[in-house]
Every structure is written in structure tokens, then in C-alpha cells.
Write a protein that holds these residues in place. Structure first.
Motif, PDB file in Angstrom:
ATOM      1  N   ARG A 215       3.009   3.702   2.756  1.00 43.31           N
ATOM      2  CA  ARG A 215       3.717   2.826   1.822  1.00 43.31           C
ATOM      3  C   ARG A 215       3.778   1.118   2.408  1.00 43.31           C
ATOM      4  NH1 ARG A 215       9.315   5.664   1.112  1.00 43.31           N
ATOM      5  NH2 ARG A 215       9.109   5.711   3.351  1.00 43.31           N
ATOM      6  N   TYR A 216       3.700   1.273   3.682  1.00 41.21           N
ATOM      7  CA  TYR A 216       4.002  -0.096   4.411  1.00 41.21           C
ATOM      8  C   TYR A 216       2.708  -1.207   4.224  1.00 41.21           C
ATOM      9  CZ  TYR A 216       8.438   1.229   6.183  1.00 41.21           C
ATOM     10  OH  TYR A 216       9.734   1.433   6.490  1.00 41.21           O
ATOM     11  N   VAL A 217       1.371  -0.614   4.063  1.00 38.27           N
ATOM     12  CA  VAL A 217       0.371  -1.212   4.422  1.00 38.27           C
ATOM     13  C   VAL A 217       0.060  -2.134   2.869  1.00 38.27           C
ATOM     14  CG1 VAL A 217      -2.186  -1.267   4.680  1.00 38.27           C
ATOM     15  CG2 VAL A 217      -0.720   0.356   5.799  1.00 38.27           C
ATOM     16  N   SER A 218      -0.114  -3.312   3.047  1.00 39.78           N
ATOM     17  CA  SER A 218      -0.217  -4.249   1.805  1.00 39.78           C
ATOM     18  C   SER A 218      -1.503  -5.064   2.245  1.00 39.78           C
ATOM     19  CB  SER A 218       0.712  -5.113   1.492  1.00 39.78           C
ATOM     20  OG  SER A 218       1.086  -5.933   2.670  1.00 39.78           O
ATOM     21  N   ARG A 219      -2.071  -5.248   3.375  1.00 35.34           N
ATOM     22  CA  ARG A 219      -3.195  -6.200   3.515  1.00 35.34           C
ATOM     23  C   ARG A 219      -3.968  -5.369   4.843  1.00 35.34           C
ATOM     24  NH1 ARG A 219       1.251  -9.341   3.439  1.00 35.34           N
ATOM     25  NH2 ARG A 219       1.454 -10.729   1.731  1.00 35.34           N
TER      26      ARG A 219
END
Length: 457
Positions: A215-219
């Protein structure tokens, strides 16, 4: 003379019973035990005093307890699940504490664990770092359970975190325990972007990175020839916004999600294998634009084809493509039309894999333009169920691929294999699949032209 032969035979039999394996060097025995499942390796401790602790040097620690998971296949929170979690954590802790070997090649944990086990998880990661692990595989939420995820223990790198749900900040202190790491996989683990970038920048031989459902990875940035990464796989990371791959050594890239991301791929000359699976009506337009810098060099391409038909769609030519995989709706009325466009865009295609799923009934396919493909040799149909649309697809392929040599039919539904229902209803599903295989054999025996090999998996 007869007594002499009898004594000789008895002596030969006695010689054959000598335990020669135990006389092998310690390193070879450990290598042999490392090829066994962990519980089987541990069971050799009862053989003799010499073997009692030999298994504690095994180099492959695969803590995959599927039998326990199947027995406790229910929503988390019940007493059976709690006991199973406790037994699993105690099992891993016991093995880690007893381990005597100087190194560990593989360390894999696969069980439903949450933040209550964080102290043990932290200890396991530190253990793997100390042993110079080469393959690290962490899965904390397998078989469809849905509960609070476990945050990867960032403290082992010197990262600081201000709250339980806050992305950790990078501390100047760097830990060097993963210098031997080659293969890293996170499944159902909340791992921060900084942690992933740390692995990419500080693991000089890391070749494979897989991240599922975090859930924490956006880039994510894979930039620079100093990064050794060759295989990158990102799946179901719902917060992912952008992936940049530039001036890199990447050979294979896979992305699967429900939203279109900003994908930047530039100057990646070794990239030959790409898989993009997204659910969006603008999928083709966006993906082909994002892949424009590498399409001509690709040898393998896998795409989700579940979009609305457009007669003016332009498919870019892919002259080096040899293997095309399409995940598509088997009852889409325009399936044959779009499939023709794909084949035209891949003039030297050798193998076509069609992974099918179904949403509703199909009356008939729209007529596809006439076209002959001269290089397509092998077609594999995954998820085949023997519907009328499947038969029409087979007829189309045998006419279009004029030099077709083999058709492979596989009734296994890939999505079903990954679900909890498969493990609960395995016997019924296997029986249904065998029925589909029997129907396929009868149909193909009558309808497939001679000279085309038929294989049913």
C-alpha cells in the motif's frame, strides 16, 4: 566351493548395507539436505548422532506451511487461526535459533501474519542479513485473508518512523547485510519507497525484484547502469503512480494493476520482455505510447485485452516479437477482429498464448478481415472451457495461421488457482477440468486439420 560362494555372497550383501552417505564430506551432506523441504531435512536428525544437528546447516529455509493454511482456511480472528499463527512463528523462531550454518541461500516465509508478530519478523530479517541471504521471499497475507498488513521492519536499515502508519524517513546510517542478495520478493507487505530504493542502490548483485499488493509504494525509479536489476515485477500496488526505468540493465518488466500509471521507459537496450495488465478503456492508447521507445526491440509481450472495440485503432509494428500473450474476454464479439490486428502488427510471431475469461453469453463473433500469418507455429489457449466461442476461435486460428504446427489447450483458470476457493474445492474443480479435457479431445480429433499437433494439459 559352494560354501565359498555363499560366504562371498553374504560378504557382498553386508558391504552393500554400509552407510556410505555418512562418510561424504560435511559440505556435500549439507548441500544434499538443502535440496529437501525443510521439515524433511529436520527429520533426518533421528538417523544417528552424526545427523542430529546436520540439518541445522541447511542453506534453504523455506517456511511454507500450506497444509496448515488449508486447514485454517477461514476469516482471521478465530481461535484456530490464532493457534496456527503461534505455531508458525514458534517454528520459524526455533529453526532460526538452531541454525549453525555460515550462510543461507534462500529465506522464505509464507503465512498470514500481522503486526503482532513484528518482533519475530524483525529478528528473522536480521538473521537473513547476518547469513548473507541470496533469495529473500516475504509473504504475510496469502490465500485471500484481509487484515491489517505488516510493515516491513525498516529499523534494520537505520530508518526512522514517527508513527505506525507513516512512511519511514531515511537515516544516514546504512546497513550492509544484503550485499549477496540476488532475488527479493515482497507479497502483501507494506514496504516503503525508501526501503525499495535502498535495496536497489545498496545491493550490488540484486537482479530480481517483485512487489505484490503493497500500500505504501507510489513511485519507483530504476535509473542508472550501476543498478544491477534485470527483472522487475510490480503487481496490485494500488497507490502506484509512476515507474521510471531509464539507462538501466533491465531485461524483463511486469506491471499489473487497476489504474493507468505514468510509465517512463528510456534507453533500456536489453529490455526484451514486457507484461502490462491494466483495466482501463484507454489501455492500448496509453500503453503503446509509453512503450513506444522499446516496442521495436521486444521479443515477448503480454497485454490485457479487455477494452472497447475501435475500428480506427492503429497497432504499431513489432518486427522482433516472437511471443505474444493476451488476457482477453473470450465472449467479446470483436475478439477475432482485434486478434487479427495484433497478428498483422507482429509479422514474425512464433507463439501466441490466449488467456481467456468470460463474463456472459456470446451470440456470434464479428467477422474478422481475411488475413494469413506465415510464421505463427504454436497457439496455447489457457482457460479453455469448450464454449461455442472457443470453437469459433480455434477455427479462426487454424485458417489464419497457415503454417500452424501445434495447439495447446489448458482448461486451468489462472485466477482460480490464486484464490482461496481453489484450495477448499480442489477436488470438484479438478473433476470439472478433466471433463473439459475429454470434451476438448473429442472436438479437436474431429475438427483440427491433419498435420497440427494437439496437446491437452
Amino acid at each position: 566351493m559352494g560354501r565359498y560362494n555363499l560366504r562371498k555372497r553374504r560378504k557382498t550383501t553386508h558391504d552393500n548395507l554400509v552407510d556410505r552417505i555418512s562418510y561424504l564430506p560435511h559440505e556435500i551432506l549439507v548441500t544434499i539436505l538443502s535440496l529437501l523441504p525443510l521439515k524433511e531435512a529436520a527429520s533426518t536428525s533421528i538417523l544417528s548422532r552424526q545427523w542430529q544437528y546436520l540439518w541445522t546447516s541447511t542453506m534453504n529455509l523455506n517456511f511454507d506451511d500450506e497444509d496448515t493454511l488449508c486447514r485454517t482456511a477461514r476469516p482471521p480472528g478465530g481461535q484456530a487461526q490464532e493457534l496456527a499463527n503461534l505455531r508458525y512463528v514458534n517454528w520459524v523462531n526455533s529453526v532460526v535459533e538452531q541454525h549453525r550454518g555460515p550462510k543461507v541461500e534462500q529465506f522464505r516465509v509464507s503465512f498470514h501474519l500481522d503486526k503482532r508478530s513484528s518482533s519475530s519478523i524483525d529478528k528473522w530479517i536480521r538473521f537473513a542479513m547476518k547469513k548473507g541471504v541470496q533469495m529473500l521471499d516475504i509473504d504475510f497475507l496469502e490465500y485471500g485473508f484481509h487484515q491489517s498488513y505488516t510493515l516491513f521492519p525498516h529499523q534494520v536499515f537505520g530508518f526512522k518512523q514517527r508513527s505506525a502508519f507513516e512512511v519511514p524517513n531515511l537515516d544516514p546510517c546504512m546497513y550492509t547485510g544484503f550485499k549477496s542478495l540476488k532475488d527479493l520478493c515482497f507479497k502483501n507487505v507494506d514496504v516503503a519507497e525508501e526501503v525499495l530504493q535502498y535495496f536497489l542502490s545498496n545491493c550490488p548483485v540484486l537482479e530480481r525484484l517483485s512487489v505484490y499488493n503493497s500500500r505504501y509504494v507510489s513511485r519507483l525509479r530504476v535509473v542508472g547502469t550501476s543498478i544491477a536489476l534485470k527483472y522487475l515485477e510490480i503487481r496490485e500496488c494500488f497507490m502506484m503512480e509512476s515507474i521510471e526505468i531509464r539507462d538501466a540493465n533491465l531485461v524483463s518488466f511486469t506491471y499489473a494493476g487497476h489504474t493507468i500509471i505514468n510509465l517512463l521507459i528510456r534507453n533500456v537496450p536489453r529490455l526484451v520482455d514486457v507484461s502490462i495488465c491494466e483495466s482501463n478503456n484507454l489501455f492500448f492508447e496509453v500503453v503503446f505510447t509509453q512503450l513506444s521507445y522499446c516496442l521495436s526491440q521486444l521479443e515477448t509481450l503480454k497485454l490485457t485485452y479487455n477494452v472497447l472495440f475501435r475500428c480506427d485503432r492503429i497497432f504499431p509494428t513489432m518486427p522482433n516479437l516472437r511471443h505474444l500473450g493476451l488476457i482477453f474476454e473470450g465472449d467479446d464479439a470483436f475478439a477475432l477482429v482485434n486478434l487479427t490486428y495484433f497478428l498483422q502488427a507482429c509479422p514474425y510471431l512464433h507463439k501466441l498464448v490466449l488467456q481467456m475469461y468470460y463474463k456472459g453469453p456470446l451470440k456470434s463473433f464479428a467477422r474478422a478481415p481475411k488475413f494469413s500469418h506465415n510464421f505463427l507455429k504454436v497457439v496455447e489457449m489457457v482457460g479453455y472451457v469448450g464454449r461455442t466461442s472457443d470453437f469459433a476461435l480455434v477455427r479462426y486460428l487454424t485458417k489464419t495461421a497457415v503454417n500452424l504446427e501445434k495447439i495447446v489447450v489448458n482448461p486451468v483458470q489462472t485466477r482460480l488457482l490464486q484464490s482461496l476457493n481453489y484450495r477448499i474445492m480442489k477436488d470438484q474443480i479438478l473433476k470439472w477440468q478433466e471433463t473439459v479435457r475429454d470434451r476438448a479431445r473429442k472436438y479437436f480429433k474431429r475438427r483440427v486439420p491433419k498435420g497440427i499437433e494437439f496437446v491437452c494439459l
